[in-house]
Scaffold this active site. Structure first.
Site, mmCIF file in Angstrom:
data_model
loop_
_atom_site.group_PDB
_atom_site.id
_atom_site.type_symbol
_atom_site.label_atom_id
_atom_site.label_comp_id
_atom_site.label_asym_id
_atom_site.label_seq_id
_atom_site.Cartn_x
_atom_site.Cartn_y
_atom_site.Cartn_z
ATOM 1 N N ARG A 126 0.797 5.713 -1.985
ATOM 2 C CA ARG A 126 0.405 7.038 -1.478
ATOM 3 C C ARG A 126 0.257 6.961 0.044
ATOM 4 O O ARG A 126 0.437 5.902 0.652
ATOM 5 C CB ARG A 126 -0.913 7.492 -2.113
ATOM 6 N N ASN B 29 0.892 -2.769 5.250
ATOM 7 C CA ASN B 29 0.193 -1.490 5.380
ATOM 8 C C ASN B 29 -1.051 -1.356 4.496
ATOM 9 O O ASN B 29 -1.952 -0.580 4.834
ATOM 10 C CB ASN B 29 1.204 -0.370 5.049
ATOM 11 N N LYS C 284 -9.195 -4.781 11.591
ATOM 12 C CA LYS C 284 -7.971 -4.385 12.288
ATOM 13 C C LYS C 284 -7.811 -5.165 13.593
ATOM 14 O O LYS C 284 -6.691 -5.462 14.019
ATOM 15 C CB LYS C 284 -7.966 -2.875 12.539
ATOM 16 N N SER D 214 -5.342 -0.087 13.724
ATOM 17 C CA SER D 214 -6.033 1.198 13.877
ATOM 18 C C SER D 214 -6.722 1.272 15.223
ATOM 19 O O SER D 214 -7.216 0.255 15.736
ATOM 20 C CB SER D 214 -7.091 1.330 12.765
ATOM 21 N N TYR E 153 -14.444 -2.128 9.354
ATOM 22 C CA TYR E 153 -13.016 -1.797 9.293
ATOM 23 C C TYR E 153 -12.334 -2.150 10.621
ATOM 24 O O TYR E 153 -11.270 -2.778 10.646
ATOM 25 C CB TYR E 153 -12.894 -0.306 8.991
ATOM 26 N N GLY F 126 0.827 -1.210 0.000
ATOM 27 C CA GLY F 126 0.000 0.000 0.000
ATOM 28 C C GLY F 126 0.854 1.250 0.000
ATOM 29 O O GLY F 126 0.530 2.253 0.638
HETATM 30 N N1 LIG Z 1 -4.772 7.545 7.836
HETATM 31 C C1 LIG Z 1 -4.946 7.212 9.101
HETATM 32 O O1 LIG Z 1 -5.135 8.073 9.983
HETATM 33 C C2 LIG Z 1 -4.918 5.784 9.515
HETATM 34 C C3 LIG Z 1 -5.264 5.470 10.844
HETATM 35 C C4 LIG Z 1 -5.203 4.153 11.281
HETATM 36 C C5 LIG Z 1 -4.786 3.171 10.394
HETATM 37 N N2 LIG Z 1 -4.480 3.479 9.099
HETATM 38 C C6 LIG Z 1 -4.049 2.390 8.229
HETATM 39 O O2 LIG Z 1 -2.856 2.757 7.574
HETATM 40 C C7 LIG Z 1 -2.810 2.123 6.278
HETATM 41 C C8 LIG Z 1 -2.574 3.173 5.207
HETATM 42 O O3 LIG Z 1 -3.619 4.126 5.292
HETATM 43 P P1 LIG Z 1 -3.632 5.494 4.471
HETATM 44 O O4 LIG Z 1 -4.333 6.467 5.323
HETATM 45 O O5 LIG Z 1 -2.285 5.793 3.937
HETATM 46 O O6 LIG Z 1 -4.653 5.080 3.288
HETATM 47 P P2 LIG Z 1 -4.679 5.477 1.751
HETATM 48 O O7 LIG Z 1 -6.049 5.123 1.292
HETATM 49 O O8 LIG Z 1 -4.212 6.867 1.548
HETATM 50 O O9 LIG Z 1 -3.614 4.492 1.095
HETATM 51 C C9 LIG Z 1 -3.847 3.106 1.051
HETATM 52 C C10 LIG Z 1 -2.984 2.491 -0.040
HETATM 53 O O10 LIG Z 1 -3.250 1.074 -0.053
HETATM 54 C C11 LIG Z 1 -3.463 0.682 -1.399
HETATM 55 N N3 LIG Z 1 -4.317 -0.499 -1.453
HETATM 56 C C12 LIG Z 1 -5.648 -0.560 -1.187
HETATM 57 N N4 LIG Z 1 -6.092 -1.797 -1.390
HETATM 58 C C13 LIG Z 1 -5.037 -2.534 -1.796
HETATM 59 C C14 LIG Z 1 -4.863 -3.897 -2.163
HETATM 60 N N5 LIG Z 1 -5.896 -4.748 -2.191
HETATM 61 N N6 LIG Z 1 -3.618 -4.325 -2.501
HETATM 62 C C15 LIG Z 1 -2.571 -3.464 -2.498
HETATM 63 N N7 LIG Z 1 -2.674 -2.166 -2.180
HETATM 64 C C16 LIG Z 1 -3.894 -1.712 -1.827
HETATM 65 C C17 LIG Z 1 -4.096 1.879 -2.075
HETATM 66 O O11 LIG Z 1 -3.972 1.835 -3.496
HETATM 67 C C18 LIG Z 1 -3.325 3.026 -1.439
HETATM 68 O O12 LIG Z 1 -2.150 3.331 -2.151
HETATM 69 C C19 LIG Z 1 -4.112 1.359 6.137
HETATM 70 O O13 LIG Z 1 -3.937 0.012 6.528
HETATM 71 C C20 LIG Z 1 -5.022 2.052 7.125
HETATM 72 O O14 LIG Z 1 -6.065 1.226 7.562
HETATM 73 C C21 LIG Z 1 -4.544 4.763 8.640
#
Ligand SMILES: NC(=O)c1ccc[n+]([C@@H]2O[C@H](COP(=O)([O-])OP(=O)(O)OC[C@H]3O[C@@H](n4cnc5c(N)ncnc54)[C@H](O)[C@@H]3O)[C@@H](O)[C@H]2O)c1
Length: 283
Positions: free
Chosen positions: A17, A91, A158, A142, A154, A14
């Site tokens: 981005r 991730n 997690k 998360s 979701y 992931g």
């Molecule tokens: N942003 C936050 O505050 C936050 C908080 C808690 C947990 N998270 C976790 O952190 C991780 C990243 O989150 P983010 O905010 O950067 O999200 P985001 O949506 O900006 O990025 C997620 C990335 O994962 C990729 N992705 C999605 N499905 C996929 C798949 N099946 N195979 C491969 N790649 C895939 C997407 O193309 C994207 O590039 C996630 O696991 C999310 O649950 C984020």
């Protein structure tokens, strides 16, 4: 001082981005060669180029983590490109916000496939590759696993990854592989999906990336089966879930349970939605 991931080869899923991109770039800055993996192949390639332009080493891979064989393919690519596999940041994830009573079957399937099956695919492949040689896995979880409005699905995925982390940490201890989890908070495309007030969306992903690099590196050699929280305002470790309040006894009739709940166990009854504490409303 030597860089924390000098001569290491790591996989970040992931990573096209958001937080994954920040983890990949931070790992490369600390000396790692990085497999930048994402279902968005063009986005992953762009991040790998960005790392290379900055003087680092990276290759990209475009596939869904939930597809059978993606974990092995990532391990193979990492070995072919860099000779070894030393770490994985698990991730990739999707948010799928919505009321539990309104989510359709396809959304439920895709969320579980990506957030749970994907983590298992990549984690087990990396564990096999690092077995006996040493390595580290960082599972991204998360605060929503503690209970969060419109994020039950979701949060459940997690919570599953939390269980995987605890179980894999035990197995990994026999294989030389440390497995920890990180619960981040940062402002990304995913936070925007929730809508609402910008104030609760967190800061820049770059500010969280050192926590992931730390858990990947030997600096965290003493940590296995731990959950770190980094939200841009504080760093925390989560206490393991536990049966905190107990009443001894063998024969639990309805009346006896009633008495225990109203008596010694009353202290353990938390109002709905507050059991999770401050993190409950955060992705
Ligand atoms: N942003 C936050 O505050 C936050 C908080 C808690 C947990 N998270 C976790 O952190 C991780 C990243 O989150 P983010 O905010 O950067 O999200 P985001 O949506 O900006 O990025 C997620 C990335 O994962 C990729 N992705 C999605 N499905 C996929 C798949 N099946 N195979 C491969 N790649 C895939 C997407 O193309 C994207 O590039 C996630 O696991 C999310 O649950 C984020």
């Amino acid at each position: 001082m030597a860089r924390a991931l000098e001569d290491r080869a790591v996989i970040v899923t992931g990573a096209a981005r958001g937080l994954g991109r920040a983890y990949a770039i931070a790992a490369a800055r600390e000396g790692a060669a990085v497999v930048v993996a994402d279902v968005d192949a063009a986005g992953a390639a762009a991040v790998a180029s960005e790392i290379a332009v900055g003087g680092g080493y990276a290759v990209s891979h475009g596939a869904s983590v939930s597809a059978a064989g993606t974990g092995e393919a990532l391990v193979q690519l990492c070995r072919d490109a860099f000779g070894t596999v030393d770490g994985l940041i698990n991730n990739a994830g999707v948010l799928s916000p919505g009321l539990a009573t309104e989510q359709d079957a396809a959304t439920i399937r895709n969320t579980i496939d990506t957030n749970v099956t994907g983590v298992i695919n990549c984690g087990t492949a990396a564990m096999r590759a690092m077995s006996g040689r040493g390595g580290a896995i960082v599972n991204i979880i998360s605060g929503a696993l503690l209970g969060s409005d419109r994020l039950a699905l979701y949060g459940a995925t997690k919570a599953a990854v939390l269980g995987l982390t605890y179980g894999w940490a035990l197995e990994g201890a026999n294989l030389g592989v440390r497995v920890n989890a990180l619960a981040p908070l940062a402002w990304t495309d995913m936070s925007n999906e929730m809508g609402g007030d910008d104030a609760g969306k967190g800061g820049a992903p770059d500010a969280i990336a050192p926590a992931a690099v730390y858990l990947l590196s030997d600096r965290s050699a003493a940590l296995n089966g731990q959950v770190m929280r980094a939200d841009g305002t504080q760093l925390a470790l989560m206490a393991p879930p536990a049966f905190a309040y107990t009443v001894p006894g063998r024969d639990w009739t309805l009346d006896a349970i009633d008495e225990a709940i109203a008596g010694r166990l009353a202290v353990g009854v938390t109002p709905v939605g507050l059991g999770a504490g401050a993190a409950a409303q955060q992705v």
